[in-house]
Design a protein around this motif. Structure first.
Motif, mmCIF file in Angstrom:
data_model
loop_
_atom_site.group_PDB
_atom_site.id
_atom_site.type_symbol
_atom_site.label_atom_id
_atom_site.label_comp_id
_atom_site.label_asym_id
_atom_site.label_seq_id
_atom_site.Cartn_x
_atom_site.Cartn_y
_atom_site.Cartn_z
ATOM 1 N N PRO A 197 0.803 -1.234 0.000
ATOM 2 C CA PRO A 197 0.000 0.000 0.000
ATOM 3 C C PRO A 197 0.832 1.278 0.000
ATOM 4 C CG PRO A 197 -0.853 -1.565 1.616
ATOM 5 C CD PRO A 197 0.426 -2.137 1.085
ATOM 6 N N ASP A 198 2.000 1.242 0.621
ATOM 7 C CA ASP A 198 2.855 2.436 0.647
ATOM 8 C C ASP A 198 3.478 2.736 -0.713
ATOM 9 O OD1 ASP A 198 2.282 2.666 3.322
ATOM 10 O OD2 ASP A 198 4.188 1.791 4.004
ATOM 11 N N ALA A 199 3.429 1.775 -1.616
ATOM 12 C CA ALA A 199 4.022 1.952 -2.947
ATOM 13 C C ALA A 199 2.957 2.081 -4.030
ATOM 14 C CB ALA A 199 4.939 0.777 -3.264
ATOM 15 N N GLY A 200 1.710 2.350 -3.612
ATOM 16 C CA GLY A 200 0.634 2.514 -4.582
ATOM 17 C C GLY A 200 -0.203 1.262 -4.790
ATOM 18 N N GLY A 201 0.142 0.188 -4.092
ATOM 19 C CA GLY A 201 -0.646 -1.045 -4.168
ATOM 20 C C GLY A 201 -1.815 -0.967 -3.198
ATOM 21 N N SER A 202 -2.267 -2.109 -2.752
ATOM 22 C CA SER A 202 -3.392 -2.133 -1.810
ATOM 23 C C SER A 202 -3.167 -3.210 -0.759
ATOM 24 C CB SER A 202 -4.699 -2.420 -2.563
ATOM 25 O OG SER A 202 -4.692 -3.750 -3.060
ATOM 26 N N ALA A 203 -3.924 -3.115 0.315
ATOM 27 C CA ALA A 203 -3.845 -4.126 1.371
ATOM 28 C C ALA A 203 -4.271 -5.491 0.828
ATOM 29 C CB ALA A 203 -4.723 -3.717 2.552
ATOM 30 N N ASP A 204 -5.279 -5.500 -0.042
ATOM 31 C CA ASP A 204 -5.732 -6.771 -0.625
ATOM 32 C C ASP A 204 -4.657 -7.394 -1.509
ATOM 33 O OD1 ASP A 204 -8.184 -6.598 0.640
ATOM 34 O OD2 ASP A 204 -9.216 -5.762 -1.109
ATOM 35 N N ALA A 205 -3.999 -6.577 -2.315
ATOM 36 C CA ALA A 205 -2.938 -7.089 -3.192
ATOM 37 C C ALA A 205 -1.782 -7.643 -2.368
ATOM 38 C CB ALA A 205 -2.451 -5.997 -4.138
ATOM 39 N N MET A 206 -1.443 -6.955 -1.301
ATOM 40 C CA MET A 206 -0.340 -7.411 -0.452
ATOM 41 C C MET A 206 -0.732 -8.683 0.298
ATOM 42 S SD MET A 206 2.714 -6.449 -0.094
ATOM 43 C CE MET A 206 3.893 -7.490 0.725
ATOM 44 N N ALA A 207 -1.987 -8.767 0.739
ATOM 45 C CA ALA A 207 -2.457 -9.976 1.430
ATOM 46 C C ALA A 207 -2.415 -11.177 0.492
ATOM 47 C CB ALA A 207 -3.868 -9.763 1.972
ATOM 48 N N ALA B 28 0.303 -16.120 -1.190
ATOM 49 C CA ALA B 28 0.951 -16.881 -2.252
ATOM 50 C C ALA B 28 2.357 -17.307 -1.819
ATOM 51 C CB ALA B 28 1.018 -16.056 -3.537
ATOM 52 N N ARG B 29 3.104 -16.391 -1.214
ATOM 53 C CA ARG B 29 4.456 -16.733 -0.745
ATOM 54 C C ARG B 29 4.403 -17.819 0.321
ATOM 55 N NH1 ARG B 29 7.333 -12.746 3.046
ATOM 56 N NH2 ARG B 29 5.497 -13.413 4.152
ATOM 57 N N ASP B 30 3.488 -17.674 1.283
ATOM 58 C CA ASP B 30 3.383 -18.662 2.359
ATOM 59 C C ASP B 30 3.064 -20.049 1.806
ATOM 60 O OD1 ASP B 30 3.902 -16.565 4.061
ATOM 61 O OD2 ASP B 30 1.829 -16.396 4.789
ATOM 62 N N GLN B 31 2.131 -20.121 0.853
ATOM 63 C CA GLN B 31 1.763 -21.416 0.277
ATOM 64 C C GLN B 31 2.911 -21.973 -0.562
ATOM 65 O OE1 GLN B 31 -1.141 -23.170 0.995
ATOM 66 N NE2 GLN B 31 0.063 -24.787 0.053
ATOM 67 N N ALA B 32 3.593 -21.115 -1.301
ATOM 68 C CA ALA B 32 4.718 -21.562 -2.116
ATOM 69 C C ALA B 32 5.820 -22.147 -1.237
ATOM 70 C CB ALA B 32 5.264 -20.400 -2.947
ATOM 71 N N LEU B 33 6.133 -21.473 -0.144
ATOM 72 C CA LEU B 33 7.174 -21.968 0.764
ATOM 73 C C LEU B 33 6.731 -23.287 1.409
ATOM 74 C CD1 LEU B 33 8.319 -18.614 2.379
ATOM 75 C CD2 LEU B 33 9.585 -20.012 0.725
ATOM 76 N N LYS B 34 5.479 -23.390 1.748
ATOM 77 C CA LYS B 34 4.959 -24.631 2.324
ATOM 78 C C LYS B 34 5.053 -25.774 1.314
ATOM 79 C CE LYS B 34 0.770 -26.599 4.321
ATOM 80 N NZ LYS B 34 -0.656 -26.388 4.543
ATOM 81 N N ASP B 35 4.681 -25.497 0.065
ATOM 82 C CA ASP B 35 4.715 -26.522 -0.978
ATOM 83 C C ASP B 35 6.140 -26.930 -1.357
ATOM 84 O OD1 ASP B 35 1.977 -26.410 -0.977
ATOM 85 O OD2 ASP B 35 1.794 -25.494 -2.959
ATOM 86 N N SER B 36 7.107 -26.035 -1.150
ATOM 87 C CA SER B 36 8.468 -26.340 -1.567
ATOM 88 C C SER B 36 9.246 -27.154 -0.532
ATOM 89 C CB SER B 36 9.237 -25.047 -1.875
ATOM 90 O OG SER B 36 9.527 -24.345 -0.681
ATOM 91 N N GLN B 37 8.646 -27.432 0.595
ATOM 92 C CA GLN B 37 9.338 -28.191 1.654
ATOM 93 C C GLN B 37 9.509 -29.639 1.286
ATOM 94 O OE1 GLN B 37 7.090 -27.551 5.259
ATOM 95 N NE2 GLN B 37 7.805 -25.473 5.428
#
Length: 186
Positions: A162-172, A177-186
């Motif tokens: 949001p501080d860079a022009g994005g949104s809270a929803d986009a960041m969430a 996505a990152r959390d699931q990707a890291l979980k799947d890569s284990q």
């Protein structure tokens, strides 16, 4: 588009945390047949076509008790996309058998109620499109290593925050996505 693999779970229904063994004694083949039979019978009884059937899961063939036994049956009925997801039980067969019983309950409503009652009860199953796979959100391949996942996350976070022009929803969505990707890569 809904995919058979990986599991396309609707965002409106939370995943089960504790799964039970269940009392079903149906094989996977029997449960699949029961779901298909129920869908055909429901279509016939309601006078409305059932189309676009997708059985979605994270299960590989031959795995009896997978880490994620959840199953979601997606289909179009009466012009609406419907998803019946179940992950209450420890096996895909039990979850499919539960979906069969949910469909049979709708047939009972149809026999003893009206088509309007069934349409109303299906409103809870109206499916929003499944969220995009984490690889799409991060813009990387599904087999990306952890380092590439983190790098892609940081690059996309620069625009999504949001501080860079994005949104809270986009960041969430990016965080998820990152959390699931890291979980799947284990």
């Amino acid at each position: 588009m809904t995919t058979a693999f990986p599991l396309a779970w609707p965002t409106t229904i939370p995943r089960s945390k504790n799964r039970e063994a269940g009392a079903f004694r149906t094989s996977l083949a029997g449960a699949l047949d029961n779901v298909e039979t129920s869908l055909r019978a429901f279509s016939r009884d309601s006078g409305e076509a059932v189309s676009g059937i997708v059985l979605s899961s994270n299960v590989s063939l031959g795995v009896q008790k997978p880490a994620d036994p959840g199953v979601a049956v997606w289909f179009v009925w009466d012009g609406i996309q419907i998803c019946i997801p179940v992950d209450r039980y420890q096996t895909p067969a039990a979850n499919l058998q539960a979906i069969h019983h949910v469909l049979e309950a709708r047939r009972t409503e149809l026999r003893h109620g009206t088509l309007a009652l069934v349409r109303a009860s299906f409103q809870g199953f109206v499916a929003l499109p499944p969220p995009p796979h984490w690889s799409e959100t991060l813009g990387i391949g599904r087999d990306a290593p952890r380092q590439q996942i983190e790098s892609a996350f940081r690059a996309r976070a620069k625009a999504a925050h949001p501080d860079a022009g994005g949104s809270a929803d986009a960041m969430a969505a990016l965080n998820a996505a990152r959390d699931q990707a890291l979980k799947d890569s284990q």
